[in-house]
Write a protein that holds these residues in place. Structure first.
Motif, PDB file in Angstrom:
ATOM      1  N   GLU A   1       0.824  -1.205   0.000  1.00 30.61           N
ATOM      2  CA  GLU A   1       0.000   0.000   0.000  1.00 30.61           C
ATOM      3  C   GLU A   1       0.862   1.259   0.000  1.00 30.61           C
ATOM      4  O   GLU A   1       0.431   2.307  -0.490  1.00 30.61           O
ATOM      5  N   PHE A   2       2.057   1.154   0.577  1.00 29.20           N
ATOM      6  CA  PHE A   2       2.979   2.298   0.609  1.00 29.20           C
ATOM      7  C   PHE A   2       4.304   1.858  -0.016  1.00 29.20           C
ATOM      8  O   PHE A   2       5.239   1.465   0.689  1.00 29.20           O
ATOM      9  N   PRO A   3       4.389   1.867  -1.334  1.00 30.58           N
ATOM     10  CA  PRO A   3       5.606   1.404  -2.014  1.00 30.58           C
ATOM     11  C   PRO A   3       6.841   2.153  -1.507  1.00 30.58           C
ATOM     12  O   PRO A   3       6.814   3.358  -1.263  1.00 30.58           O
ATOM     13  N   GLY A   4       7.913   1.400  -1.353  1.00 29.97           N
ATOM     14  CA  GLY A   4       9.158   1.993  -0.873  1.00 29.97           C
ATOM     15  C   GLY A   4       9.208   2.188   0.621  1.00 29.97           C
ATOM     16  O   GLY A   4      10.128   2.847   1.134  1.00 29.97           O
ATOM     17  N   ALA A   5       8.249   1.634   1.332  1.00 27.14           N
ATOM     18  CA  ALA A   5       8.212   1.816   2.785  1.00 27.14           C
ATOM     19  C   ALA A   5       9.447   1.201   3.445  1.00 27.14           C
ATOM     20  O   ALA A   5       9.873   0.099   3.097  1.00 27.14           O
ATOM     21  N   ARG A   6      10.008   1.934   4.406  1.00 26.45           N
ATOM     22  CA  ARG A   6      11.108   1.411   5.215  1.00 26.45           C
ATOM     23  C   ARG A   6      10.510   0.488   6.281  1.00 26.45           C
ATOM     24  O   ARG A   6       9.482   0.818   6.893  1.00 26.45           O
ATOM     25  N   ILE A   7      11.129  -0.674   6.488  1.00 24.39           N
ATOM     26  CA  ILE A   7      10.674  -1.601   7.522  1.00 24.39           C
ATOM     27  C   ILE A   7      11.756  -1.716   8.588  1.00 24.39           C
ATOM     28  O   ILE A   7      12.896  -2.076   8.284  1.00 24.39           O
ATOM     29  N   VAL A   8      11.387  -1.388   9.822  1.00 26.10           N
ATOM     30  CA  VAL A   8      12.308  -1.476  10.954  1.00 26.10           C
ATOM     31  C   VAL A   8      11.752  -2.501  11.932  1.00 26.10           C
ATOM     32  O   VAL A   8      10.575  -2.445  12.296  1.00 26.10           O
ATOM     33  N   ARG A   9      12.599  -3.440  12.335  1.00 29.25           N
ATOM     34  CA  ARG A   9      12.172  -4.479  13.271  1.00 29.25           C
ATOM     35  C   ARG A   9      12.744  -4.212  14.659  1.00 29.25           C
ATOM     36  O   ARG A   9      13.963  -4.108  14.810  1.00 29.25           O
ATOM     37  N   LEU A  10      11.871  -4.125  15.652  1.00 34.52           N
ATOM     38  CA  LEU A  10      12.311  -4.016  17.040  1.00 34.52           C
ATOM     39  C   LEU A  10      12.302  -5.424  17.618  1.00 34.52           C
ATOM     40  O   LEU A  10      11.235  -6.006  17.847  1.00 34.52           O
TER      41      LEU A  10
END
Length: 742
Positions: free
Chosen positions: A276-285
């Motif tokens: 839904e948000f192309p190029g989204a950064r994914i950060v895992r905690l």
């Protein structure tokens, strides 16, 4: 000056200082999710972002207020500026915006109905439509409104809601649909909105009203959403509308803690975020600040079984603790005794309020409650009333009380209060006549009201034919069932399940008086009605749903067997089974220092005996090296199990296969791989199911299963499911993905 880098771990710091654009923060259990949001707020304001351009969306006003307070405290003298941040629930924000543009919805002003007004409207519409007049099986107004709301929030037909959650109400589907249509017309005619209209109204405003959409885009520069895994479809669409396709949106949540589908939450919202948000950064905690590493090893292994997920391996800097225990008891009755004994042992070093026993459904704790009452152990229960306080349980027990003590006034009143025209005054007169031996008055009362005669005659019959409590309860439940269905038309199947559980507890007794005494040995205590979950000197009993967001030093999870955890209803659909897996993950991650899982080998049956139970498929698939296994012996006590034997529960094969095709709307690369490497060796994932060809649709013949061996396919009970006869194991229903044809 805030030293962000020193006060945050690397993943949190990455999320906090993200330059902008769409970002998804996958926050594992106990990983400092709230801290990350708080520091992100402070960081944005510190970087010169105008506070009134920040929108913080949460699921409770309290959560938003606490986050803003903590961020203000971080900023010190600059913190006052955060008063300009728009923070609150989706619904409160929707109302504030709709009030600004009431004309866009064709209204001069907005009036929002409260729950009582909505229920009154539903009742009036039913009356005007002359629906189900005199039909006592028709759901009450609150239930009708709840069903309408669920259908709207889940965006599925009302009949599908009834099929999934209230099958007994399906005959009323056409009438409820007419009420729903009338309710919408009533609101439109009177210029009213209800709670659900706020979200749908805001969506219409942002899609169809250009001035409103432009106002929002100009004013809101950053959107932050907490608990994104709990959003329903319209809330997810609102986030896209508010942020724009490439806007500054930070969604924080954990797909592994999505457990509110019954409220309309859709886990696919968080899984599809990268699409839904192309190029989204994914950060895992992934760094956990709550549990010991052995507990996290087990929860990591549990998550590794999931079909669709964001890969993450939780780790901690805490020193190691004991491995979780898996205790296999002889039955659910002995499970209650063993669990109570373990609680007392833990209480030597841990306050009772820091110990919790968790379960899938409220009535699963009934047997344990009875044991705790007998031992005099105080407890507080969340996610359901104590079973002895439930109205239908009190009704049934009243008959037993009259058998033991015919002069029991409260019990006498309770069995007669269901008779129309018999109120407290009439009951008191009849009771006085009974104690005085005034047969003439009793006979006259019975002649006027045949229902009174029938009830008193039934009680006399019970007294003439004494039997063990379980048999008596079976007779009482048969007599009481029509009353139950009339008194509780909305949820009588659930209440009937509670009565079944009560009968199973009674099966362990021979003496009715002792059974009643054990259920009643508890002190009335009303001081735990507040928000807390930690009243001094009281053990916590809680459903897993009510335990979400909380933690305890020691956690015990009971009834980890098929049809209890996962629930019976979840066994038929893969998506429901996956939510049950996430529910168990939530339960296990509530523990800080000690985690114990209980698997009874048998569960109580109505005949006073027991029937075998298969271990939960989630437990069966856990690697043996992530827990210490103990087994209850026939002579009492627990003995360690040195050689682990496989669990042969046929639903173990229903775990969704790891090699199944992912949802077409999910970016596979965002779900698997790319996670941080934790500073420990993660437990090995369970072996995937056989990769050979699945059973062809409609094809019958012989097949093989990795646990049950060779079997014959004898039927097709549903899409992707096969009924197979395995020599030595009998008939099993298996997902096609787990079978190989010969």
């Amino acid at each position: 000056m805030i030293d962000f880098e020193k006060q945050l771990n690397p993943a949190q710091w990455e999320a906090v200082r993200s330059p902008g654009g769409p970002m998804l923060v996958i926050a594992g259990a106990g990983s400092g999710k709230t801290r990350t949001i708080v520091y992100r707020l402070a960081w944005l304001v510190g970087q010169g972002v105008a506070p009134d351009s920040i929108l913080l969306l949460t699921f409770t006003r309290k959560a938003a207020a606490q986050m803003l307070q903590r961020a203000s405290a971080l900023l010190g003298s600059e913190g006052a500026a955060l008063a300009g941040v728009q923070g609150g629930t989706f619904h409160s924000f929707a109302f504030s915006l709709l009030r600004r543009f009431p004309g866009a919805l064709g209204r001069d002003r907005l009036t929002v109905m409260d729950q009582a007004e909505s229920q009154a409207a539903v009742a009036a519409i039913r009356s005007d439509l002359d629906l189900a007049r005199g039909d006592k099986s028709f759901p009450k107004r609150g239930m009708v409104l709840s069903l309408i709301s669920k259908a709207r929030n889940k965006e599925i037909p009302l009949e599908d809601i009834l099929s999934a959650e209230a099958f007994h109400l399906l005959p009323h589907a056409p009438a409820i649909a007419r009420i729903a249509a009338g309710y919408e017309a009533y609101k439109a005619e009177n210029g009213l909105l209800d709670y659900d209209d706020l979200l749908s109204g805001l969506e219409r405003l942002l899609t169809a009203h250009e001035p409103a959409r432009e106002f929002v885009r100009r004013r809101i520069g950053h959107v932050m959403v907490d608990e994104y895994q709990d959003t329903n479809p319209v809330q997810a669409r609102l986030v896209r509308l508010l942020a724009g396709e490439g806007g500054n949106v930070m969604a924080v949540g954990d797909d592994a803690q999505s457990i509110y589908a019954f409220r309309g939450a859709d886990v696919q919202n968080i899984l599809r975020f990268p699409k839904e948000f192309p190029g989204a950064r994914i950060v895992r905690l992934e760094q956990n600040y709550r549990s010991t590493q052995p507990i996290l090893d087990l929860t990591n292994a549990l998550l590794s079984q999931a079909r669709e997920r964001y890969d993450k391996n939780l780790f901690t800097r805490r020193p190691g603790g004991p491995r979780p225990r898996l205790i296999r008891t002889l039955s659910d009755r002995t499970q209650a005794q063993v669990a109570a004994k373990l609680v007392l042992e833990l209480a030597r070093d841990t306050p009772l309020h820091d110990i919790a026993v968790l379960f899938r459904a409220s009535y699963h704790a009934f047997a344990l409650e009875a044991v705790l009452n007998r031992l005099g152990v105080k407890y507080q229960k969340f996610g359901g009333v104590r079973f002895t306080e439930a109205a239908h349980v009190k009704d049934v027990l009243a008959y037993l009380r009259l058998m033991v003590n015919p002069a029991d006034g409260p019990a006498f009143f309770r069995v007669l209060e269901h008779v129309k025209g018999v109120g407290p005054k009439t009951c008191a007169g009849l009771h006085t006549a009974l104690l005085a031996g005034d047969g003439k008055k009793l006979k006259a009362a019975c002649a006027r009201r045949p229902e009174v005669a029938a009830i008193l005659g039934f009680v006399d019959e019970l007294r003439r034919k004494p039997a063990p409590p379980a048999q008596l309860l079976e007779r009482i439940t048969t007599h009481y069932r029509p009353i139950l269905q009339e008194k509780h038309p909305d949820d009588y199947p659930t209440r009937e399940s509670g009565l079944e559980q009560l009968a199973k507890i009674a099966a362990g007794y021979r003496d009715t008086a002792q059974f009643l005494a054990d259920l009643s040995l508890e002190s009335p205590d009303e001081e735990d009605k507040g928000e807390g979950r930690g009243k001094e000197n009281a053990l916590v009993l809680s459903t897993v749903h009510s335990a979400k967001g909380l933690e305890w030093s020691a956690v015990l999870v009971i009834d980890l067997v098929e049809e209890r955890f996962p629930s019976r209803h979840a066994m038929n659909r893969p998506e429901d089974l996956e939510e049950e897996r996430r529910l168990l993950y939530v339960a296990c991650t509530r523990a800080r220092d000690s985690l114990t899982l209980f698997v009874p080998a048998a569960v109580s049956a109505f005949n006073g005996g027991t029937e075998p139970a298969a271990a939960s498929p989630f437990v069966a698939a856990l690697p043996g090296n992530c827990y210490e296994e103990l087994r209850e012996s026939y002579v009492g006590g627990l003995a360690p199990v040195t050689a682990r034997t496989p669990d042969l529960g046929f639903y173990a094969s229903r775990a969704v296969p790891r090699n199944a095709e992912p949802d077409p709307g999910v970016d596979p690369e965002s779900l698997h791989g790319g996670s941080q490497v934790p500073p420990h060796e993660a437990p090995a994932a369970p072996a995937p199911p056989p990769a050979g060809p699945a059973v062809a649709p409609g094809r019958l013949g012989y097949c093989r299963h990795k646990i049950f061996g060779r079997g014959k396919v004898v039927g097709v009970p549903g899409p992707g499911k096969y009924k197979v006869n395995f020599p030595g194991f009998g008939l099993k229903v298996i997902l096609a993905d787990y079978l190989e044809m010969e």
